[in-house]
Design a protein around this motif. Sequence first.
Motif, PDB file in Angstrom:
ATOM      1  N   UNK A 195     -14.191  17.898 -13.153  1.00 36.08           N
ATOM      2  CA  UNK A 195     -13.570  19.144 -12.730  1.00 36.08           C
ATOM      3  C   UNK A 195     -12.743  19.811 -13.807  1.00 36.08           C
ATOM      4  N   UNK A 196     -12.494  19.104 -14.913  1.00 35.94           N
ATOM      5  CA  UNK A 196     -11.684  19.677 -16.006  1.00 35.94           C
ATOM      6  C   UNK A 196     -12.494  19.821 -17.296  1.00 35.94           C
ATOM      7  N   UNK A 197     -13.386  18.887 -17.548  1.00 31.79           N
ATOM      8  CA  UNK A 197     -14.173  18.882 -18.778  1.00 31.79           C
ATOM      9  C   UNK A 197     -15.620  19.257 -18.466  1.00 31.79           C
ATOM     10  N   UNK A 198     -16.256  19.912 -19.428  1.00 33.80           N
ATOM     11  CA  UNK A 198     -17.669  20.260 -19.299  1.00 33.80           C
ATOM     12  C   UNK A 198     -18.391  19.932 -20.595  1.00 33.80           C
ATOM     13  N   UNK A 199     -19.435  19.144 -20.488  1.00 35.37           N
ATOM     14  CA  UNK A 199     -20.268  18.828 -21.643  1.00 35.37           C
ATOM     15  C   UNK A 199     -21.492  19.737 -21.619  1.00 35.37           C
ATOM     16  N   UNK A 200     -21.885  20.194 -22.799  1.00 33.26           N
ATOM     17  CA  UNK A 200     -23.078  21.034 -22.890  1.00 33.26           C
ATOM     18  C   UNK A 200     -23.714  20.809 -24.252  1.00 33.26           C
ATOM     19  N   UNK A 201     -24.943  21.308 -24.403  1.00 34.17           N
ATOM     20  CA  UNK A 201     -25.631  21.145 -25.674  1.00 34.17           C
ATOM     21  C   UNK A 201     -26.439  22.386 -25.986  1.00 34.17           C
ATOM     22  N   UNK A 202     -26.602  22.627 -27.280  1.00 32.83           N
ATOM     23  CA  UNK A 202     -27.440  23.709 -27.785  1.00 32.83           C
ATOM     24  C   UNK A 202     -28.443  23.075 -28.726  1.00 32.83           C
ATOM     25  N   UNK A 203     -29.647  22.865 -28.233  1.00 35.28           N
ATOM     26  CA  UNK A 203     -30.651  22.175 -29.046  1.00 35.28           C
ATOM     27  C   UNK A 203     -31.067  22.992 -30.267  1.00 35.28           C
ATOM     28  N   UNK A 204     -30.952  24.305 -30.196  1.00 36.30           N
ATOM     29  CA  UNK A 204     -31.298  25.144 -31.344  1.00 36.30           C
ATOM     30  C   UNK A 204     -30.311  24.954 -32.493  1.00 36.30           C
ATOM     31  N   UNK A 205     -29.086  24.554 -32.146  1.00 31.51           N
ATOM     32  CA  UNK A 205     -28.053  24.352 -33.159  1.00 31.51           C
ATOM     33  C   UNK A 205     -27.752  22.881 -33.408  1.00 31.51           C
ATOM     34  N   UNK A 206     -28.509  21.988 -32.770  1.00 36.29           N
ATOM     35  CA  UNK A 206     -28.265  20.540 -32.905  1.00 36.29           C
ATOM     36  C   UNK A 206     -26.798  20.204 -32.642  1.00 36.29           C
ATOM     37  N   UNK A 207     -26.253  20.792 -31.617  1.00 36.51           N
ATOM     38  CA  UNK A 207     -24.827  20.657 -31.353  1.00 36.51           C
ATOM     39  C   UNK A 207     -24.570  20.314 -29.885  1.00 36.51           C
ATOM     40  N   UNK A 208     -23.623  19.417 -29.691  1.00 37.99           N
ATOM     41  CA  UNK A 208     -23.147  19.100 -28.350  1.00 37.99           C
ATOM     42  C   UNK A 208     -21.665  19.476 -28.291  1.00 37.99           C
ATOM     43  N   UNK A 209     -21.249  20.019 -27.170  1.00 38.68           N
ATOM     44  CA  UNK A 209     -19.890  20.512 -26.999  1.00 38.68           C
ATOM     45  C   UNK A 209     -19.172  19.765 -25.883  1.00 38.68           C
ATOM     46  N   UNK A 210     -17.854  19.787 -25.957  1.00 38.61           N
ATOM     47  CA  UNK A 210     -17.032  19.300 -24.858  1.00 38.61           C
ATOM     48  C   UNK A 210     -15.923  20.321 -24.647  1.00 38.61           C
ATOM     49  N   UNK A 211     -16.048  21.082 -23.561  1.00 38.77           N
ATOM     50  CA  UNK A 211     -15.011  22.030 -23.188  1.00 38.77           C
ATOM     51  C   UNK A 211     -13.987  21.300 -22.338  1.00 38.77           C
TER      52      UNK A 211
END
Length: 112
Positions: A66-82
């Motif tokens: 409910x506080x953190x969100x993981x996502x990825x952008x395969x075009x940029x080879x990047x994973x994020x943690x909001x």
Amino acid sequence: QVQLVESGGGLVQPGGSLRLSCVASGFRFSIYAMGWYRQVPGKERELVATVTDPGGSPNYADSVKGRFTISRDNAKNTVYLQMNSLKPEDTAVYYCNRAEYWGKGTLVTVSS
């Protein structure tokens, strides 16, 4: 050669937000599950969140749901943690992970 490079850590006040990024190289990023872990000195490294592919359901530790969100952008080879609504207990070194590979980590400090 697999490389995972994290960025985005820093000092933030309680209730604030940060977005961590992990740029991956040396492997076919799109076919691997990726994860974020964190570690406080003197404690074991713990899972924060994982994501399989863009259409897959992410998995979160109960402490960050409910506080953190993981996502990825395969075009940029990047994973994020909001990370939103940060708490002092979120203070840790955050690591990007793919199977047996780890980044060097980025420090997140939540303090007033």
